[in-house]
Design a protein around this motif. Structure first.
Motif, short mmCIF file in Angstrom:
data_model
loop_
_atom_site.label_atom_id
_atom_site.label_comp_id
_atom_site.label_asym_id
_atom_site.label_seq_id
_atom_site.Cartn_x
_atom_site.Cartn_y
_atom_site.Cartn_z
N SER A 97 5.29 78.61 59.22
CA SER A 97 6.17 78.01 58.21
C SER A 97 7.58 77.86 58.78
O SER A 97 8.00 78.66 59.62
CB SER A 97 6.25 78.89 56.97
OG SER A 97 5.01 78.93 56.32
N MET A 98 8.29 76.82 58.33
CA MET A 98 9.65 76.59 58.83
C MET A 98 10.65 76.68 57.70
O MET A 98 10.40 76.24 56.60
CB MET A 98 9.73 75.20 59.46
CG MET A 98 8.81 75.06 60.66
SD MET A 98 9.19 73.56 61.55
CE MET A 98 7.73 73.44 62.59
N TYR A 99 11.82 77.22 58.04
CA TYR A 99 12.88 77.42 57.05
C TYR A 99 14.21 77.06 57.67
O TYR A 99 14.37 77.07 58.90
CB TYR A 99 12.92 78.89 56.60
CG TYR A 99 11.59 79.40 56.13
CD1 TYR A 99 11.16 79.17 54.82
CD2 TYR A 99 10.74 80.10 57.00
CE1 TYR A 99 9.92 79.62 54.39
CE2 TYR A 99 9.50 80.55 56.58
CZ TYR A 99 9.10 80.31 55.27
OH TYR A 99 7.87 80.74 54.86
N ARG A 100 15.19 76.80 56.79
CA ARG A 100 16.55 76.63 57.29
C ARG A 100 17.11 78.03 57.44
O ARG A 100 17.13 78.81 56.47
CB ARG A 100 17.37 75.81 56.30
CG ARG A 100 18.32 74.88 57.02
CD ARG A 100 19.07 74.02 56.07
NE ARG A 100 20.48 74.40 56.08
CZ ARG A 100 21.44 73.70 55.48
NH1 ARG A 100 21.10 72.58 54.83
NH2 ARG A 100 22.68 74.08 55.53
N ALA A 101 17.55 78.38 58.64
CA ALA A 101 17.95 79.75 58.94
C ALA A 101 19.04 80.26 58.00
O ALA A 101 18.94 81.38 57.48
CB ALA A 101 18.40 79.86 60.40
N ASP A 102 20.08 79.45 57.74
CA ASP A 102 21.16 79.95 56.88
C ASP A 102 20.69 80.12 55.43
O ASP A 102 21.14 81.02 54.73
CB ASP A 102 22.41 79.05 56.96
CG ASP A 102 22.10 77.59 56.70
OD1 ASP A 102 20.93 77.17 56.88
OD2 ASP A 102 23.02 76.86 56.32
N HIS A 103 19.74 79.30 54.99
CA HIS A 103 19.23 79.44 53.63
C HIS A 103 18.42 80.73 53.48
O HIS A 103 18.54 81.45 52.50
CB HIS A 103 18.37 78.25 53.24
CG HIS A 103 19.17 77.01 52.94
ND1 HIS A 103 18.60 75.83 52.55
CD2 HIS A 103 20.52 76.79 52.98
CE1 HIS A 103 19.56 74.93 52.36
NE2 HIS A 103 20.72 75.49 52.62
N ILE A 104 17.56 80.99 54.46
CA ILE A 104 16.71 82.18 54.37
C ILE A 104 17.58 83.45 54.45
O ILE A 104 17.30 84.45 53.78
CB ILE A 104 15.61 82.14 55.47
CG1 ILE A 104 14.40 82.94 55.00
CG2 ILE A 104 16.07 82.63 56.80
CD1 ILE A 104 13.21 82.77 55.92
N ILE A 105 18.67 83.38 55.20
CA ILE A 105 19.60 84.52 55.26
C ILE A 105 20.30 84.72 53.92
O ILE A 105 20.37 85.85 53.40
CB ILE A 105 20.64 84.31 56.41
CG1 ILE A 105 19.94 84.50 57.76
CG2 ILE A 105 21.84 85.26 56.26
CD1 ILE A 105 20.79 84.15 58.96
N ALA A 106 20.78 83.62 53.34
CA ALA A 106 21.48 83.71 52.06
C ALA A 106 20.54 84.28 50.99
O ALA A 106 20.94 85.13 50.19
CB ALA A 106 22.00 82.34 51.64
N GLN A 107 19.29 83.83 50.98
CA GLN A 107 18.34 84.31 49.98
C GLN A 107 18.05 85.80 50.13
O GLN A 107 17.85 86.51 49.15
CB GLN A 107 17.02 83.53 50.08
CG GLN A 107 17.07 82.17 49.40
CD GLN A 107 16.06 81.20 49.98
OE1 GLN A 107 15.06 81.59 50.56
NE2 GLN A 107 16.33 79.91 49.82
N ASN A 108 18.02 86.27 51.37
CA ASN A 108 17.66 87.67 51.62
C ASN A 108 18.82 88.63 51.55
O ASN A 108 18.64 89.79 51.20
CB ASN A 108 16.99 87.79 53.01
CG ASN A 108 15.52 87.46 52.96
OD1 ASN A 108 14.71 88.32 52.66
ND2 ASN A 108 15.18 86.20 53.20
#
Lengths: 510, 510
Positions: A97-108
Motif C-alpha cells: 500500500s502507498m501513502y503520502r508520508a507527511d499525511h501518515i505522520i500527521a495521522q499517527n
C-alpha cells in the motif's frame, strides 16, 4: 460545523439529487475524479459567472484567456515542476500500500510534516514506530513522487507532454502576447478558468483532494515599485477581514484577528495592495455565496509552506466538518516565473511601461471551484426539527434552481395554467422548474432538498382570481400574490430587496 | 471564399490582436495545441452562452453536466475506443517522417481513402508509387495508430487512464444517474461542454485539425418507437435546410438541395424527428452567428464514413478557403453505447418510461467550438477598397467587443467625460472598450480590425450639448446622438431593430 458525518450526508444528497457523482461509477469509479451532475453544473456556472463579473468584466485591465491543458515538457522543465512538483511517497514493505508520508505522520503523531526532507520524514517514521495502517507491516523509506500526469504527444515516441498542474503556466509562457494586447500598460491581469490535474497519492474527502479539478485564477502583473499604488485598492481598503498572522502561529491561536485590509497591508501582514485588493474581494464574494464570515480567515503561510521565491502567500482557509481547508490561495510569485521562462526560452519579458523598463511582478489569487462548491454545500446544509427532510439554504446567487411552479392537481386546467406560468417565468429570466408529480407536500420537500427558494402553487383560486401562493423555503410560510405582481415580488425576494416577513406584513395591511 | 491565403491572413490578425495563439509559442509551440487569447475567449463565451440558451436552458428536458476529462481504461475498453479509435499511420523508411495514410493518398491521387483497410491502403500506395513528400524515400507499410492520449493514474503502475476522445462517454457511463434525475421520463437530453483530446498524426489547418479541442454536445435519449413523435420537432418542421443526400453523392453533385426538415424526415434523408429538430436549430444558429446559409449544408454520411451501428449520421459541412470542413456532427448512435456499457459493467440501463420497459436510443449533435469560431472568423473577414486595414463583420451575437468609447483628445475634460460614459455603458450591460491613445482614425481602424460594431466619440460638442457621435463599422458613416438617447439607440442597433441607415434618416427628418 463539527458533526462528523456531515460530509457523508452531503455526499448522499449530492448523489441522489444530481449535484455530483463519481466519475465512471459503474466501473467502480476512479479515485479522485468526479462529474458534476445537472444541479452541480448549474451551481458551477453561477459561481464562475459571479467570479467573472466581479474579477474580470468589471475591470478594464483584466482579460480572460483559455489555454490548452496539455503542455509540452519544455514548459515544465523551465517552470521547475518537472524537478520539484512532488509529494513524499511511502510504501508498505509487505502489502505494498502507498501513502503520502507527511499525511501518515500527521495521522499517527499530529506532527505537521509538510515540507520536510525525505531524511526528516524517515526519521520521524522510525522514531515513532509508524507502521502500515492497513496491515501493520513495516514501511519502506520515503521517496519523491512527481504529481504531474505525463503522456506522449504525436506518433513519434519521446515527445512528452504533461497535463498542467495549475492554469498559471499558460499565461507566463505567452506573457509577451498578453502584454502586447494590453499595450504594455501595467498593471494588467490575465485570468483563466479551467481544469488542472495533480496525480495525488491518496485522494480523499470528496471534492477536497482530487486529481482533476477546476481553477479560477488571475495573474496580476505589476511594476514592483507600484505595488502599494494600486488604484483598485482604494475601493476596498476599509473592508474588514479575518486574518491569522505569522506571529499568531508561533503560539497557539484560537481566533483570527479582524482588521481592515488597509491595516493589514500597512502592517505588512499582506505583502502589498495588489494582494490586499484580491483578499478583500474574496472575503466579500464568499459571503455573497452563503459562507458566513466567521467561518473563514486568511492565514499567512509559513516559510516551509511556500516556495523559496514567494514574496508572501496567504491562504483563505475555511472551517469544515473534515477540518480546516484551503479553498483559495493568494501567492505573491514575484518575477520568478517570468525569469525562469525568459531564461529557458531566451526571450525578453521586460516591457517598457510608462517610459520605464520593468520585469513585472505577479500576484496570483487562485480559487478551487470544487472546494468552494463543497464549502457552500456544507454551510447551506440544514436539518430542522420541523421537517423530516434535509434542505439547503442557498442564497439566490448560487442556488441551482431558484423557483418551482406546481399545479395543486394535474386536472381541471391547473396543470396547463402552471405550465404556462412556468414558461413565462423562464422567459422573464428566472431559473424555474416545473413539477406536477406526487402530493404537494412531497413536492415542497423535494424542492427544499435541492435548495429551491420559492415554490409557486397554482390552485383552484388561481383559476378564479388569478392569484397564486408563494411558499418560502426558509420559513415554510406561504403568501398569496396576484399573478400580475408575481414577477416583481419574486425579483424583489431573490434580490433581497424584500423579505418574506415583509411580504406577509404587506398582505395583512392590504 | 476561395482565396488561398485567407487562412494565413486570419492567423495573422488572430496572433496580432489577441484572438488565438499557439500554445507554448516561446518553446516553438506544440503542434495541434492552441490558446484562446482575450478576444478569442470573449467570442468563445458568447458562442457557448448562445448554444446553452438555445439548446439547454430553453428546454425543460435537457440538462447539462460537467464530467471528468481523464477516465479509467475500463470505460474505453467497453466503448470500443481502445480497440478501434485509430487512424492509419505510414512512415518513410529513410527519413522516418510519419503521415496519415489516407491523407497522403488523397493528396497524391485524389482518391478518398477514409475507412479503407491497411491492405487496401498499402495497395494504393504501391500502385500509385507514392513516396515520402519530404525526402522522396520509400514508404513502409501502413499500421494503425490509436488516437487516445494515455497516462498512469496514481502511484501504482499499471493503472491506466485516457483523456476522453469525445465528451459523450461520461454521459453513457452515468446514464442511470441522469435517467433517475429526469425521473426516467423519455425523451431527455444530457448536454456537456468541455475539452476532448485526439492524438492526431498530423494536426493542420490552424483550429481545424487539432489535438485538444472543445466540444458542445448533447446526448438526446428517446424511446425508438417515439423517434417520429418528438414534440419539439413541431416548432421547427418548416425550417428550410441545405442537404446532400446519399444518392447525390453517388453522382457528381454541385449544389445542395433545399428542403424543409419535415420533408427530409419524411423522405428518410434525416433518420428521425429527433435529429431533424437539432438539424433545424443548428442551421438557424449558424446564421445568427454570421455564417451565410448558402455556405453550409448537411451531408448524409456514406457507410464507410460511419460506425457499423449508426442509424444514420449527417455532418454539417461548411465551405472554407481550405476546403469543405465538418464543423458539426449529428450521429444516430442507436442503443449501441448503452448496450456496450451495460454488458461490460453488468448494469441494467433499461428504464421504465411511461409504463414501458425501454433501452433508449440516442441522437448526438456534437459541435466543435474551435471549428465554429474559425468559420465565423473566415466568413466575417473583410478587405475593402475604402480601408487600408482588414476588418471583421461580426454580428453583435458573437462580436468579442460590441462598442468602443473614444475621447477625440485626451485634454480639456474629454477623456474624463468619455471614461465616465464608458463605465455607464458597461454598467448598462454593453461590452465596451475605452481607448484614448493615438489619432482617432487609427482608433477606428484598430476597432474595425477586431470587429467592434460601433465607436462612440466624445468631442467638444459633447461637452457643450451632451451629444456624441456613433460611427458605424460596416458603412464607416457617423451619426450624432444625444447622450440621453444613446443606450436606447445602441440597444436597437445591436438588437438589429434599427439599421444605421434608418438612424441617419431619422436625424435628417428631425
Amino acid at each position: 460545523m463539527t458533526e462528523e458525518n456531515r460530509i457523508e450526508k452531503i455526499i448522499d444528497v449530492c448523489l441522489r439529487r444530481g449535484f455530483v457523482n463519481q466519475s465512471a461509477e459503474i466501473y467502480g469509479g476512479s479515485s479522485g475524479f468526479f462529474d458534476l451532475g445537472p444541479l452541480g453544473t448549474l451551481m458551477r456556472q453561477k459561481l464562475v459567472d459571479f467570479w467573472r463579473q466581479l474579477f474580470v468584466l468589471d475591470n478594464d485591465n483584466i482579460f480572460e484567456i483559455d489555454g490548452s491543458l496539455l503542455l509540452p515538457e519544455s514548459v515544465f522543465k523551465a517552470s521547475g515542476h518537472l524537478d520539484s512538483f512532488e509529494d513524499p511517497l511511502i510504501q508498505c514493505k509487505s502489502c505494498k500500500s502507498m501513502y503520502r508520508a507527511d499525511h501518515i505522520i500527521a495521522q499517527n503523531t499530529g506532527i505537521s510534516a509538510e515540507g520536510l526532507s525525505l531524511e526528516e520524514l524517515d526519521k520521524i517514521v522510525e522514531e515513532n514506530k509508524i507502521v502500515c495502517p492497513s496491515c501493520k507491516g513495516e514501511l519502506d523509506k520515503a521517496r519523491q513522487f512527481n504529481l504531474m500526469f505525463s503522456t506522449g504527444i504525436g506518433p513519434v515516441s519521446g515527445n512528452k507532454g504533461y497535463l498542467r498542474p495549475e492554469t498559471a503556466q499558460n499565461i507566463f509562457v505567452n506573457f509577451k502576447r498578453y502584454a502586447s494586447f494590453m499595450r504594455n500598460k501595467l498593471p494588467f491581469g490575465i485570468a483563466q478558468v479551467g481544469k488542472s490535474f495533480r496525480n495525488e497519492i491518496s485522494p480523499r474527502n470528496f471534492l477536497i483532494r482530487v486529481r482533476e479539478f477546476e481553477q479560477m485564477e488571475i495573474e496580476m502583473f505589476f511594476d514592483p515599485e507600484m505595488a502599494n499604488k494600486f488604484s483598485l485598492f482604494d475601493f476596498v481598503e476599509d473592508v474588514e477581514i479575518n486574518i491569522v498572522t505569522k506571529e499568531m502561529q508561533e503560539k497557539e491561536w484560537s481566533k483570527p484577528l479582524s482588521m481592515s485590509v488597509k491595516d493589514a497591508v500597512e502592517k505588512r501582514i499582506i505583502p502589498n495592495q495588489v494582494m490586499g485588493y484580491f483578499i478583500a474581494m474574496e472575503s466579500e464574494m464568499l459571503q455573497a455565496l452563503g459562507i458566513p464570515k466567521e467561518s473563514f480567515w486568511f492565514r499567512f503561510m509559513l516559510p516551509h509552506e511556500t516556495p523559496h521565491y514567494s514574496g508572501g502567500n496567504l491562504d483563505l482557509e475555511v472551517k469544515l466538518s473534515i477540518g480546516n481547508v484551503e479553498i483559495i490561495g493568494n501567492a505573491y510569485r514575484t518575477d520568478y516565473d517570468l525569469k525562469k521562462h525568459q531564461k529557458a526560452s531566451k526571450s525578453t519579458f521586460t516591457i517598457v511601461s510608462n517610459n520605464k523598463k520593468v520585469l513585472p511582478h505577479v500576484v496570483e489569487p487562485s480559487m478551487g471551484v470544487g472546494r468552494i462548491l463543497y464549502t457552500i454545500l456544507e454551510y447551506c446544509y440544514r436539518e430542522d426539527e420541523s421537517r423530516t427532510w434535509s434542505w439547503f439554504k442557498f442564497p439566490a446567487s448560487i442556488a441551482p434552481i431558484e423557483i418551482a411552479v406546481f399545479p395543486l392537481m394535474k386536472k381541471d386546467g391547473l396543470a396547463e395554467y402552471a405550465q404556462d406560468l412556468h414558461l413565462d417565468l423562464k422567459d422573464a429570466g428566472f431559473v424555474s422548474f416545473y413539477d406536477d408529480s406526487g402530493k404537494i407536500g412531497k413536492r415542497y420537500a423535494r424542492a427544499d432538498e435541492i435548495g429551491i427558494l420559492y415554490c409557486i402553487t397554482v390552485d383552484y383560486e388561481s383559476l378564479e382570481k388569478d392569484t397564486v401562493t408563494i411558499r418560502d423555503r426558509d420559513s415554510t410560510k406561504q403568501a398569496r400574490v396576484p399573478i400580475e405582481d408575481l414577477e416583481d415580488v419574486l425579483d424583489a425576494l431573490l434580490e433581497e430587496e424584500l423579505t418574506f416577513e415583509e411580504l406577509l406584513e404587506n398582505q395583512k395591511n392590504n
